[in-house]
Design an enzyme around this catalytic site. Structure first.
Site, mmCIF file in Angstrom:
data_model
loop_
_atom_site.group_PDB
_atom_site.id
_atom_site.type_symbol
_atom_site.label_atom_id
_atom_site.label_comp_id
_atom_site.label_asym_id
_atom_site.label_seq_id
_atom_site.Cartn_x
_atom_site.Cartn_y
_atom_site.Cartn_z
ATOM 1 N N CYS A 297 42.919 54.240 40.481
ATOM 2 C CA CYS A 297 42.559 53.175 39.521
ATOM 3 C C CYS A 297 43.719 52.189 39.486
ATOM 4 C CB CYS A 297 42.235 53.764 38.152
ATOM 5 S SG CYS A 297 43.596 54.652 37.372
ATOM 6 N N ARG B 200 41.816 56.338 34.078
ATOM 7 C CA ARG B 200 40.632 56.769 34.823
ATOM 8 C C ARG B 200 40.932 57.753 35.945
ATOM 9 N NH1 ARG B 200 38.872 50.828 36.200
ATOM 10 N NH2 ARG B 200 41.147 50.692 36.115
ATOM 11 N N ASP C 267 37.549 50.010 32.823
ATOM 12 C CA ASP C 267 38.907 50.292 32.370
ATOM 13 C C ASP C 267 38.879 50.487 30.851
ATOM 14 O OD1 ASP C 267 41.557 50.319 31.725
ATOM 15 O OD2 ASP C 267 42.067 48.522 32.871
#
Ligand code: 4NP
Length: 163
Positions: free
Chosen positions: A15, A21, A132
């Site tokens: 990520c 994440r 996000d």
């Protein structure tokens, strides 16, 4: 193709910051691998496009949300590096920007074929990327975990078929 050095299939989750994440994806995926006693065959790691959080533990909000579901996240953040591409069999991007950035970083065309989108493994959700959660409330972290549980389960099944 299986990794030749230790014969394990290696998956790298990527990520932007490697604090929300991708460490959550790694923790969920490793949990599935352990549940299936496949630790000798499959391993996972995670990394970020941006190196500014290197050495940091996952974001406290993500650690709390993940622990609530039984996933203890212990990863230390690190930046993606060039030799990750030959070292890993599959590189899983959380969103389109991560995917594009990884495509630019890939040292060869063969390596670029290892890059996939996490969202391409979703079967229970209609969304084309893993959002996000950094600037979201707790519902954002919960949504990300829902998406990653869905995607990691299918990703695991697809890998096992190739072993
Ligand atoms: P992640 O979330 O990419 O899921 O780890 C982010 C964490 C930090 C930042 C951006 C995204 N940041 O810019 O600091």
């Amino acid at each position: 193709m299986e990794n030749h050095i230790n014969n394990k299939y290696k998956v790298l989750f990527v990520c932007l910051g490697n604090i929300c994440r991708s460490p959550a994806a790694q923790g969920i995926f490793e949990h599935i691998v352990r549940e299936n006693s496949m630790q000798d065959r499959i391993e996972a790691d995670s990394a970020g496009i941006y190196g500014g959080h290197s050495g940091a533990h996952p974001d406290r909000r993500m650690r709390t949300a993940a622990l609530y579901r039984g996933y203890g996240l212990t990863h230390s953040a690190r930046q993606v590096r060039g030799y990750d591409f030959p070292d890993f069999d599959l590189i899983v991007a959380m969103d389109d920007q991560n995917y594009e950035d990884l495509m630019h970083l890939a040292p060869s065309v063969e390596d670029s074929h290892k890059i996939v989108r996490m969202a391409s493994y979703l079967t229970d959700h209609k969304i084309s990327y893993i959002p996000d959660p950094y600037y979201m409330g707790s519902e954002g972290f919960s949504l990300v975990l829902d998406l990653l549980e869905d995607g990691c389960r299918n990703l695991y099944e697809s890998i096992v078929k190739t072993l």
